[in-house]
Design an enzyme around this catalytic site. Structure first.
Site, PDB file in Angstrom:
ATOM      1  N   SER A 224     123.053  63.775  54.100  1.00 16.04           N
ATOM      2  CA  SER A 224     122.071  63.353  55.096  1.00 16.04           C
ATOM      3  C   SER A 224     120.879  62.759  54.369  1.00 16.04           C
ATOM      4  O   SER A 224     120.673  63.007  53.169  1.00 16.04           O
ATOM      5  CB  SER A 224     121.624  64.557  55.937  1.00 16.04           C
ATOM      6  OG  SER A 224     120.487  64.240  56.722  1.00 16.04           O
ATOM      7  N   TYR A 237     118.644  73.175  56.444  1.00 16.79           N
ATOM      8  CA  TYR A 237     119.460  71.958  56.492  1.00 16.79           C
ATOM      9  C   TYR A 237     119.171  71.069  55.285  1.00 16.79           C
ATOM     10  O   TYR A 237     120.106  70.573  54.622  1.00 16.79           O
ATOM     11  CB  TYR A 237     119.168  71.205  57.791  1.00 16.79           C
ATOM     12  CG  TYR A 237     120.048  70.007  58.033  1.00 16.79           C
ATOM     13  CD1 TYR A 237     121.379  70.166  58.413  1.00 16.79           C
ATOM     14  CD2 TYR A 237     119.555  68.711  57.890  1.00 16.79           C
ATOM     15  CE1 TYR A 237     122.190  69.064  58.646  1.00 16.79           C
ATOM     16  CE2 TYR A 237     120.354  67.611  58.115  1.00 16.79           C
ATOM     17  CZ  TYR A 237     121.671  67.783  58.493  1.00 16.79           C
ATOM     18  OH  TYR A 237     122.470  66.697  58.716  1.00 16.79           O
TER      19      TYR A 237
END
Length: 342
Positions: A224, A237
Site C-alpha cells: 500500500s 496497517y
C-alpha cells in the site's frame, strides 16, 4: 494485415508503421506485428535498406521496427485513439490469487483469465467465493490465509486445480482500526498483521518449492502507499504494509538466482467499496465528514483522482509477463503521486 513472416509483409509493415507515425497522408487503420525471429529480422533489414527512402527516414523506420521485432511478446500497434496492446504471454500460466473473490483480487483474477492463464482464487468470504465461481467462472476455494494450517491445505488444492504454480499474488489484506496508538488493543494489532503480513509469509513459504520446481515464476505482494508513507491513526496497517515491502526485498534477493522475480505493489486510494469503509472509519475517528476525507485523498495526489482497480491489475500482469520479469525487489507506487498524507 496479420503480420506474416515473409519479406513482403515485413516491408508493408514498415510502411504502415511510418504512416501511423504521421509521415504520410495515407490512412492506416491498424497494424499487427509479431516477432518474426532471426529470419524475419534479416528480411526486415533487407526490405528497409532496399526501399527508396531517404537516409533519415530509413534510420527512423529501422529504429522503430527493430524495437518491435526484438520484443519478447507479440505486438499489436493500432492507429487512432485505442493505442496499442501487447500479448503478455500469460496463456496457460498457473496463478494463485489470495482474497481473489472480490475487489482488486477479483479484477486481477479476471484479467489473468482473459489472458489465457489458469487461475485459482481463494477467499475467506464463502459467499464471495460462490459469486466468483458463478459470475466469472473461476476456480475458487474458501481459505483463511492468515492461518498457516489453512494455507498448507490451500496449497494441496493448488496441486489439484493447477498442477503446479507459476505466479502467486498475495492480495489478502484488512484495513485495521483507525485510532491513536495508545487506544489500540493487542488483538487489533495482531489481527492486522496476521492478514496483511503473516499471510504473505505463509503463502510464499508454500509457493517457493513449486516455483523452483518449474524453473521460476513471479510473486506479487500487494502492499500500500501506507507501506511507503505514514498515515496517522493507521499505525497497525502502515506497520504491516511496511513489513510487506521489507519481506518483498528479502524474497527478491533470495529467489533471484532461481529465476523468481518478487515485487510489491503499493496502491494509493483505489476506487472501491473498501475505500468507502476506510473513509467512514477515518471520518468518525477524526470528527469530520466522509466527504472531507474523500476530498483530502484527492488533494494529496498530483493527478487529483482515484486509482482504478484495473490500473492495479495492469501493473500486476506486466510484472508477471516476460516484459517485466527483469524487474524485481521493487516497491511500485500506483497512486497518482501522493505528495502529502495530511
Amino acid at each position: 494485415m496479420t503480420g506474416r513472416r515473409n519479406r513482403g509483409s515485413v516491408r508493408r509493415s514498415c510502411w504502415i508503421v511510418d504512416r501511423v507515425r504521421g509521415r504520410s497522408q495515407e490512412p492506416a487503420s491498424s497494424l499487427h506485428l509479431y516477432p518474426p525471429g532471426k529470419k524475419g529480422i534479416r528480411s526486415c533489414r533487407r526490405s528497409l535498406f532496399s526501399s527508396r527512402q531517404t537516409g533519415s527516414t530509413k534510420k527512423s523506420l529501422w529504429t522503430w521496427k527493430l524495437r518491435e521485432i526484438i520484443s519478447p511478446a507479440g505486438i499489436i500497434v493500432e492507429a487512432g485513439q485505442t493505442g496499442g496492446t501487447v500479448d503478455l504471454e500469460l496463456a496457460n500460466k498457473r496463478v494463485l490469487i489470495t482474497a481473489g473473490a472480490s475487489g482488486i483480487g477479483r479484477i486481477v483474477a479476471e484479467s489473468f483469465a482473459s489472458n489465457g492463464a489458469n487461475v485459482l482464487v481463494c477467499d475467506i468470504d464463502d459467499k464471495a467465493v460462490q459469486r466468483v465461481q458463478s459470475e466469472a467462472a473461476l476456480n475458487a476455494v474458501t481459505a483463511d490465509v492468515s492461518n498457516s494450517a489453512a494455507v498448507a491445505k490451500l496449497f494441496s488444492q493448488v496441486e489439484i486445480f493447477l498442477g503446479g504454480l507459476d505466479i502467486l499474488v498475495n492480495n489478502a489484506g484488512v484495513s485495521g482500526p483507525a485510532k491513536p496508538v495508545q487506544e489500540l488493543t493487542d488483538v487489533e494489532w495482531r489481527d492486522t498483521f496476521a492478514v496483511n503480513l503473516d499471510s504473505s509469509f505463509f503463502c510464499a513459504r508454500e509457493a517457493i518449492p513449486l516455483l523452483k520446481k518449474d524453473g521460476g515464476g513471479s510473486i506479487i505482494n500487494i502492499s500500500s502507499i501506507c507501506g511507503l508513507l505514514p498515515y496517522r491513526l493507521r499505525s497497525p496497517y502502515c506497520a504491516a504494509k511496511h513489513g510487506v515491502i521489507g519481506f518483498t526485498r528479502v524474497l527478491a534477493q533470495e529467489l533471484g538466482p532461481d529465476n523468481v522475480n518478487v515485487n510489491a505493489i503499493c496502491p494509493g486510494s483505489v476506487q472501491s467499496p473498501r475505500l468507502d469503509r476506510v473513509a467512514s472509519m477515518t471520518a468518525l475517528a477524526m470528527g469530520v465528514s466522509v466527504e472531507e476525507i474523500h476530498q483530502a485523498a484527492l488533494n494529496q495526489t498530483s493527478m487529483r483522482r482515484l486509482v482504478t482497480m484495473q490500473e492495479i491489475s495492469s501493473i500486476v500482469l506486466y510484472l508477471c509477463s516476460p516484459l517485466g520479469r527483469i524487474i524485481t525487489g521493487q516497491s511500485i507506487a500506483v497512486d497518482g503521486q501522493t505528495n502529502s498524507t495530511e
